[in-house]
Write an enzyme that holds these catalytic residues in place. Structure first.
Site, PDB file in Angstrom:
ATOM      1  CE  LYS A  31     -16.285  -0.607 -38.493  1.00  0.00           C
ATOM      2  NZ  LYS A  31     -16.568   0.352 -37.414  1.00  0.00           N
ATOM      3  CG  ASP A  58     -18.909  -1.296 -35.394  1.00  0.00           C
ATOM      4  OD1 ASP A  58     -19.326  -2.033 -34.487  1.00  0.00           O
ATOM      5  OD2 ASP A  58     -17.709  -0.970 -35.524  1.00  0.00           O
ATOM      6  CE  LYS A  60     -17.174  -2.193 -31.766  1.00  0.00           C
ATOM      7  NZ  LYS A  60     -17.109  -0.949 -32.575  1.00  0.00           N
ATOM      8  CG  ASP A  63     -28.768  -0.053 -22.458  1.00  0.00           C
ATOM      9  OD1 ASP A  63     -29.279  -0.248 -21.329  1.00  0.00           O
ATOM     10  OD2 ASP A  63     -28.471   1.068 -22.881  1.00  0.00           O
ATOM     11  CB  THR A 118      -9.578  -6.710 -33.012  1.00  0.00           C
ATOM     12  OG1 THR A 118     -10.051  -5.397 -33.355  1.00  0.00           O
ATOM     13  CG2 THR A 118     -10.489  -7.745 -33.615  1.00  0.00           C
ATOM     14  NE  ARG A 209      -7.121   2.914 -37.295  1.00  0.00           N
ATOM     15  CZ  ARG A 209      -6.828   2.581 -36.040  1.00  0.00           C
ATOM     16  NH1 ARG A 209      -6.175   3.448 -35.276  1.00  0.00           N
ATOM     17  NH2 ARG A 209      -7.196   1.416 -35.547  1.00  0.00           N
TER      18      ARG A 209
END
Ligand SMILES: O=c1ccn([C@@H]2O[C@H](COP(=O)(O)O)[C@@H](O)[C@H]2O)c(=O)[nH]1
Length: 234
Positions: A31, A58, A60, A63, A118, A209
């Site tokens: 990603k 990714d 997102k 608009d 999240t 991470r």
């Protein structure tokens, strides 16, 4: 079988590629998000594709319909595997993106809608006027995304069971906020372990991470794969 998508969030291109070069495109996808795309651009995505990886871009997008659709088309031209927009951009925006991707035929990327990040809690959602809380908001935005023609949504694994029931088997549930027992929660709020996320109905586990910042990233990835195999009884 659920797939693992490794979230590459690095300030340093070389550091990211050193990790990527230890990964196997047959075992995970990658990603690229706002940090790396803003620093390193389409060339970085192409470098990953050149190494055989499918890439989830990714960014997102959120608009007006015309702009979001053009952005999604640019991602499709880049040959990414998956791209996303915020479902809260609304029906007309999502429908415009779906229409634009029809021009790419079977080569089009999957288009998914971000529901509720999240990192957000119910009380934070109230602060921005989303009074119903994460569960109900995710359900509502997922229905809108499906009606608008999207392939699935980004949600937390905690919301996956009710979405799986409501949306059926062929609606993709992409879940960040994955935290193996050994990893710190960090800024994520609605979290779940890899095995529980799969049991909850996730299709794609987005993991950053816990792998990329582990002392030994490959050992962390292997531990996650092992957790998933054990939960499948393999
Ligand atoms: O709701 C969302 C949407 C996207 N993300 C992204 O996923 C990864 C998660 O990384 P971790 O290091 O495992 O927390 C990150 O790139 C986010 O931008 C998300 O976390 N939640």
């Amino acid at each position: 079988m659920a797939s693992i998508i490794v979230a590459l969030d690095f300030a340093d291109r070389l550091e990211a590629l050193q990790l990527v070069d230890q990964l196997d495109p047959a075992r995970c996808r990658l990603k690229v998000g706002k940090e790396m795309f803003t620093r390193f651009g389409p060339g970085f995505v192409q470098a990953l594709q050149g190494r055989g990886f499918e890439v989830f871009l990714d960014l997102k997008f959120h608009d007006i319909p015309n702009t979001a659709a053009a952005a999604v088309a640019s991602a499709a031209e880049l040959g990414v595997w998956m791209v996303n927009v915020h479902a809260s951009g609304g029906r007309r925006m999502m429908e415009a993106c779906v229409r634009e991707l029809e021009n790419f035929g079977e080569d089009r990327p999957f288009l998914i809608g971000v529901t509720v990040l999240t990192s957000l809690t119910d009380s934070e959602l109230k602060e921005i006027g989303w009074e119903e809380g994460a569960g109900a908001t995710v359900n509502r935005l997922s229905s809108l995304a499906r009606e608008s023609g999207l392939d699935g949504v980004v949600c937390s694994a905690a919301e996956a069971p009710s979405l799986r029931d409501a949306m059926g088997a062929d609606f993709r549930l992409v879940t960040p906020g994955i935290r193996p027992a050994f990893a710190a929660q960090g800024d994520q709020q609605r979290v779940m372990t890899p095995a529980k996320a799969v049991a909850a109905g996730s299709d794609d586990l987005v993991i950053g991470r816990p792998i990329t910042r582990a002392e030994d990233p490959m050992a962390a990835l292997v531990a996650i794969e092992q957790e998933l195999s054990e939960s499948r009884g393999v």
